[in-house]
Scaffold this motif. Structure first.
Motif, PDB file in Angstrom:
ATOM      1  N   ARG A   1      -6.341   0.755   6.006  1.00  0.00           N
ATOM      2  CA  ARG A   1      -5.170   1.428   5.406  1.00  0.00           C
ATOM      3  C   ARG A   1      -5.332   1.550   3.894  1.00  0.00           C
ATOM      4  NH1 ARG A   1       0.389   1.812   6.499  1.00  0.00           N
ATOM      5  NH2 ARG A   1       1.147   3.470   5.124  1.00  0.00           N
ATOM      6  N   ILE A   2      -5.828   0.501   3.258  1.00  0.00           N
ATOM      7  CA  ILE A   2      -6.011   0.560   1.801  1.00  0.00           C
ATOM      8  C   ILE A   2      -7.006   1.660   1.424  1.00  0.00           C
ATOM      9  CG2 ILE A   2      -6.847  -0.699  -0.209  1.00  0.00           C
ATOM     10  CD1 ILE A   2      -5.794  -3.256   1.083  1.00  0.00           C
ATOM     11  N   VAL A   3      -8.175   1.632   2.089  1.00  0.00           N
ATOM     12  CA  VAL A   3      -9.210   2.621   1.751  1.00  0.00           C
ATOM     13  C   VAL A   3      -8.762   4.025   2.119  1.00  0.00           C
ATOM     14  CG1 VAL A   3     -11.604   3.284   2.192  1.00  0.00           C
ATOM     15  CG2 VAL A   3     -11.008   0.861   2.009  1.00  0.00           C
ATOM     16  N   HIS A   4      -8.177   4.153   3.284  1.00  0.00           N
ATOM     17  CA  HIS A   4      -7.763   5.489   3.737  1.00  0.00           C
ATOM     18  C   HIS A   4      -6.689   6.084   2.826  1.00  0.00           C
ATOM     19  CE1 HIS A   4      -6.903   8.756   6.479  1.00  0.00           C
ATOM     20  NE2 HIS A   4      -5.622   8.401   6.537  1.00  0.00           N
ATOM     21  N   GLU A   5      -5.671   5.309   2.487  1.00  0.00           N
ATOM     22  CA  GLU A   5      -4.616   5.824   1.619  1.00  0.00           C
ATOM     23  C   GLU A   5      -5.130   6.089   0.211  1.00  0.00           C
ATOM     24  OE1 GLU A   5      -1.656   6.766   2.469  1.00  0.00           O
ATOM     25  OE2 GLU A   5      -1.960   6.193   4.574  1.00  0.00           O
ATOM     26  N   THR A   6      -6.083   5.291  -0.243  1.00  0.00           N
ATOM     27  CA  THR A   6      -6.665   5.536  -1.567  1.00  0.00           C
ATOM     28  C   THR A   6      -7.438   6.848  -1.582  1.00  0.00           C
ATOM     29  OG1 THR A   6      -6.853   3.144  -1.914  1.00  0.00           O
ATOM     30  CG2 THR A   6      -8.158   4.570  -3.346  1.00  0.00           C
TER      31      THR A   6
ATOM     32  N   VAL B   1       0.833  -1.204   0.000  1.00  0.00           N
ATOM     33  CA  VAL B   1       0.000   0.000   0.000  1.00  0.00           C
ATOM     34  C   VAL B   1       0.863   1.248   0.000  1.00  0.00           C
ATOM     35  CG1 VAL B   1      -1.624   1.337   1.396  1.00  0.00           C
ATOM     36  CG2 VAL B   1      -1.998  -1.102   1.061  1.00  0.00           C
ATOM     37  N   ALA B   2       1.909   1.229   0.804  1.00  0.00           N
ATOM     38  CA  ALA B   2       2.801   2.389   0.834  1.00  0.00           C
ATOM     39  C   ALA B   2       3.495   2.601  -0.513  1.00  0.00           C
ATOM     40  CB  ALA B   2       3.841   2.210   1.934  1.00  0.00           C
ATOM     41  N   LYS B   3       3.843   1.510  -1.183  1.00  0.00           N
ATOM     42  CA  LYS B   3       4.576   1.630  -2.444  1.00  0.00           C
ATOM     43  C   LYS B   3       3.675   1.999  -3.612  1.00  0.00           C
ATOM     44  CE  LYS B   3       5.877  -2.080  -4.539  1.00  0.00           C
ATOM     45  NZ  LYS B   3       6.584  -3.343  -4.891  1.00  0.00           N
ATOM     46  N   SER B   4       2.498   1.337  -3.730  1.00  0.00           N
ATOM     47  CA  SER B   4       1.666   1.512  -4.920  1.00  0.00           C
ATOM     48  C   SER B   4       0.533   2.507  -4.742  1.00  0.00           C
ATOM     49  CB  SER B   4       1.071   0.159  -5.333  1.00  0.00           C
ATOM     50  OG  SER B   4       0.261  -0.368  -4.290  1.00  0.00           O
ATOM     51  N   ILE B   5       0.267   2.977  -3.531  1.00  0.00           N
ATOM     52  CA  ILE B   5      -0.826   3.933  -3.322  1.00  0.00           C
ATOM     53  C   ILE B   5      -0.340   5.208  -2.652  1.00  0.00           C
ATOM     54  CG2 ILE B   5      -3.027   4.297  -2.156  1.00  0.00           C
ATOM     55  CD1 ILE B   5      -3.700   1.403  -2.529  1.00  0.00           C
ATOM     56  N   SER B   6       0.255   5.039  -1.473  1.00  0.00           N
ATOM     57  CA  SER B   6       0.653   6.240  -0.726  1.00  0.00           C
ATOM     58  C   SER B   6       1.740   7.021  -1.455  1.00  0.00           C
ATOM     59  CB  SER B   6       1.124   5.839   0.675  1.00  0.00           C
ATOM     60  OG  SER B   6       0.091   5.164   1.367  1.00  0.00           O
ATOM     61  N   LYS B   7       2.739   6.322  -1.959  1.00  0.00           N
ATOM     62  CA  LYS B   7       3.876   6.988  -2.607  1.00  0.00           C
ATOM     63  C   LYS B   7       3.822   6.908  -4.132  1.00  0.00           C
ATOM     64  CE  LYS B   7       6.867   5.953   1.335  1.00  0.00           C
ATOM     65  NZ  LYS B   7       8.122   5.296   1.773  1.00  0.00           N
ATOM     66  N   ALA B   8       2.688   6.502  -4.659  1.00  0.00           N
ATOM     67  CA  ALA B   8       2.579   6.381  -6.121  1.00  0.00           C
ATOM     68  C   ALA B   8       2.534   7.766  -6.760  1.00  0.00           C
ATOM     69  CB  ALA B   8       1.331   5.591  -6.483  1.00  0.00           C
ATOM     70  N   PRO B   9       3.275   7.996  -7.833  1.00  0.00           N
ATOM     71  CA  PRO B   9       3.233   9.305  -8.509  1.00  0.00           C
ATOM     72  C   PRO B   9       1.928   9.474  -9.269  1.00  0.00           C
ATOM     73  CG  PRO B   9       4.642   7.782  -9.712  1.00  0.00           C
ATOM     74  CD  PRO B   9       4.253   7.071  -8.465  1.00  0.00           C
TER      75      PRO B   9
END
Length: 772
Positions: A575-580, A515-523
């Motif tokens: 975490r998935i929903v919140h970061e999305t 989640v951190a790699k593909s959502i939170s820090k995704a460009p």
């Protein structure tokens, strides 16, 4: 004068007085036999002497005697007499009916003055006497019976009177004896009570003395030079039992003389006895290990190693049956069959001994089976490189489960307990779990997790989810018709502990990293901010890449985890929903910043599209409080019912000219509270439920979108300067909605309806404001 031939007319049978003579005629006097016949006809037969005979029914013979049953009592005698009288009366009536009136005349026949006696005839006096006797026979018999009954009753009365006198004398004698012996009986009872008390006191004193006297004997036995050999005999368990009883007695009676001193000495002897047991069992295991390990190293066959490690080892260990029985006695003194602790006075002594015994056994088994475990690890690493990580992990887990089941069976036979999962720090399970070895057993699943995680650490997230799904379906979920065996139960317990303690936390950590790699820090690239047309009618085909990745992660997590872990309380789901949501808000902010240069796409429509896609994924996977709905954009109806656009007009009237922003309206605030500025958007996002946060943002985006287009519709209808025509405005709206929600007419219809209601509400609010 008389001839003898005259008498020839009398037949011989006439001389016999039998009742068989026919007398059908009535009673009349017969003609005299002395009358001479008229004329010379000597051959004419003379008539019989009818007057001298009676009817067969009135024979002068006495009736046959009858034996009347002796009466048992007065009532029985009375019944017999009445029966006899009834029979006599009935016979008398029959005679009267038969004889009639002529019978009496026959009895009153006159006696002839001159009778010539002849052979065969009886005198008249004898006949009269017999007749009288026959007529009175019944009465005479009845009189005799009465006399006999009277004598019998007199005898009974005399006997009863005698018995009564005898019973009276006996009762007087018993009363006299009872009076004379009552005091003696009371003295005897007192003596018996005193005897029982003294006997009980003597038994108690003897028992108490036994707890004191046992000390010298057991001290000599445990301190003797050959005391170590005591543990090989079955009677050693009696020493442990007696020491327990002595310690409990001294602890219960601290007021007894020298109780503390005896208690300390008995506890010291118990420690010594248990130490002897530990030394004896460890020595026995070392002797067995020396032979088993040598044979295992000498062979390369898997079947031979398995037979040596379990079959031969079990046979050699259990050969010392006395020692094993004593070990089991010590273990069962502190643990039950399932390994739960048994509280007691000496629990600490026995539990320490049990932990030492478990440790010695684990060390020996880990050392003996090290060649086998090393071979399993080499095979696992080889399959990981040559085949794939998922298959290698499956085979390794199966092999470890089989090994653990065999170890658990051998452990149960040696120690007579089967430790089950327990959180009690004093349980046998915790005692075994603290002894982490390379060999997998019922309480040690760490070797499985360590080796599997080392391989999965570098694998893709989908591989981890596939392995988790296989473990869950293979060992946790039993089929309806599948039989539950000891092996399946053992595997179920191992899998539950393996997942809860190791694999699930590891998987959650992997999802957090993804989640951190593909959502939170995704460009966020400019190309990803465009809303392209829907492909093949798939609603998520034109979603933002971050929203698509969020759906993929939700689907993988739901596949890998049971529903209990994939609900709203799951930190990974949140975490998935919140970061999305945060990523989509960043994209929305960028769209709003570049809106002047590039008005397409609409920021609010962009959020509605992607948030609805995310909401639809949560609903379809049954994550959170949302239940399964029909296919398509099934979430939109739920959101629409929550919004309740029919009540917007009342909301606008309550605001009356205030800033119409849904940022002041949340799911937990009513219109009145919203008008007063009581909003929930200022709350910390991490404290909210992910589904609730998603619904709130959807309401904000939908309201902002419908409000803006409602304003444009009113401007077009009113012909405002600079505004587009109504047809152009509606065409532009249709194009935007078709691009975002093509193939979903229900969503488009709902949004158009909301825009019309919003436009009408703005118009009425403006009219009310102008009137004021």
């Amino acid at each position: 004068m008389y001839e003898d031939s005259w008498y020839s007319f009398v037949p011989d049978h006439a001389l016999k007085r039998t009742p068989s003579t026919s007398q059908n005629t009535a009673h009349k006097r017969r003609e005299s036999l002395l009358q001479q016949p008229n004329g010379g006809k000597q051959s004419d037969a003379a008539e019989p002497l009818r007057q001298l005979f009676e009817e067969p029914e009135t024979s002068i013979d006495p009736p046959e005697p009858t034996l009347t049953r002796r009466a048992k009592s007065y009532s029985d005698f009375y019944r017999v007499v009445r029966a006899q009288l009834s029979r006599d009366a009935a016979a008398k009536k029959r005679r009267k009916r038969t004889k009639g009136g002529k019978g009496l005349e026959a009895l009153m026949v006159e006696k002839p003055e001159h009778t010539i006696p002849f052979r065969g005839l009886l005198p008249a006096r004898s006949l009269d006497a017999e007749l009288v006797e026959a007529s009175q026979h019944g009465y005479l018999l009845y009189r005799d019976q009465l006399e006999m009954t009277e004598r019998h009753l007199d005898t009974l009365l005399a006997d009863a009177d005698g018995a009564l006198h005898l019973l009276t004398s006996l009762a007087d004698s018993f009363r006299y004896v009872d009076t004379q012996t009552s005091s003696f009986q009371a003295q005897c009872d007192d003596l018996l009570s005193e005897e029982k008390r003294l006997r009980k006191l003597a038994d108690e004193v003897g028992t108490d003395l036994h707890y004191y006297a046992y000390l010298d004997g057991v001290t000599r036995r445990l301190n003797a030079p050959g005391a170590s050999r005591l543990v090989d005999h079955e009677n050693f368990s009696e020493i442990l039992t007696n020491l327990d009883a002595c310690i409990a007695f001294m602890a219960k009676h601290p007021e007894y003389r020298d109780a503390e001193s005896y208690l300390a000495r008995y506890q010291s002897l118990l420690t010594k006895a248990l130490h002897l047991l530990e030394v004896g069992f460890t020595s026995h295991l070392d002797r067995v290990s020396a032979e088993i390990s040598r044979q295992i190293l000498a062979t390369q066959s898997e079947a031979a190693r398995h037979a040596l490690a379990y079959g031969r080892a079990e046979e050699m260990v259990l050969a010392a049956d006395g020692l094993v029985a004593n070990v089991q006695c010590a273990i069962r003194s502190c643990y039950d069959q399932l390994g739960n602790p048994i509280p007691g006075q000496n629990f600490d002594y026995y539990s320490n001994t049990a932990i030492n015994l478990f440790s010695s056994y684990s060390d020996v088994r880990d050392r003996d089976l090290r060649p086998i475990t090393q071979h399993d690890l080499e095979t696992f690493r080889k399959e990981t490189k040559e085949v794939n990580a998922e298959t290698a992990c499956r085979n390794f887990i199966k092999q470890c489960y089989e090994r653990s089941f065999n170890e658990a069976a051998l452990f149960a036979k040696i120690f007579s307990i089967e430790p089950q999962y327990s959180m009690d720090t004093q349980s046998a399970y915790v005692a075994l779990k603290t002894q982490q070895k390379a060999l997998v057993n019922a309480a040690n699943v760490a070797p499985i997790a360590t080796n599997v995680q080392s391989v999965l650490q570098t694998s893709e997230l989908q591989v981890i989810c596939n392995l988790l799904g296989w473990i869950t379906n293979e060992y946790l979920l039993l089929e309806y018709d599948e039989e539950e065996t000891r092996y399946s139960v053992h595997c179920h317990d191992l899998t539950a502990r393996l997942l809860m303690e190791h694999i699930w936390p590891f998987t959650d950590n992997c999802f957090e990293n993804e989640v951190a790699k593909s959502i939170s820090k995704a460009p966020i690239s400019p190309e990803s901010l465009k809303i392209t047309p829907i492909i093949n009618g798939v609603a998520s085909s034109n979603a933002h890449p971050i929203a698509k990745r969020a759906l993929e992660l939700l689907a993988m997590y739901d596949q890998a985890m049971p529903k209990e872990r994939s609900q709203k309380s799951s930190p990974v789901i949140f975490r998935i929903v919140h970061e999305t949501i945060l990523a989509l808000q960043r994209a929305e902010s960028r769209l709003k910043t570049n809106k002047a240069a590039n008005p397409d796409p609409d920021p609010d429509l962009f959020m509605i599209k992607n948030l609805l896609i995310l909401k639809n994924g949560l609903v379809s996977l049954e994550i959170g409080d949302v239940r399964a709905q029909p296919s398509g954009m099934q979430h939109f109806g739920h959101i629409w019912d929550t919004l309740s656009p029919q009540n917007w007009m009342g909301l606008f009237r309550g605001i009356l000219g205030g800033t119409l922003s849904l940022g002041l309206w949340s799911s937990s605030a009513d219109p009145a509270a919203t008008a007063n500025g009581m909003a929930t958007t200022g709350r910390n996002q991490t404290d909210q439920d992910a589904s609730e946060k998603l619904d709130e943002l959807l309401r904000q985006s939908i309201y902002a979108f419908t409000q803006r287009w409602g304003t444009l519709i009113n401007a077009a209808r009113g012909g405002k300067r600079g505004a587009q025509s109504l047809a152009t405005t509606e065409k532009e709206l249709d194009e935007k909605l078709m691009t975002a929600f093509g193939g979903q007419p229900e969503v488009m219809a709902k949004l158009k309806e909301a825009i019309q209601i919003n436009a009408q509400a703005q118009k009425e609010v403006k009219a009310e404001k102008g009137s004021r």
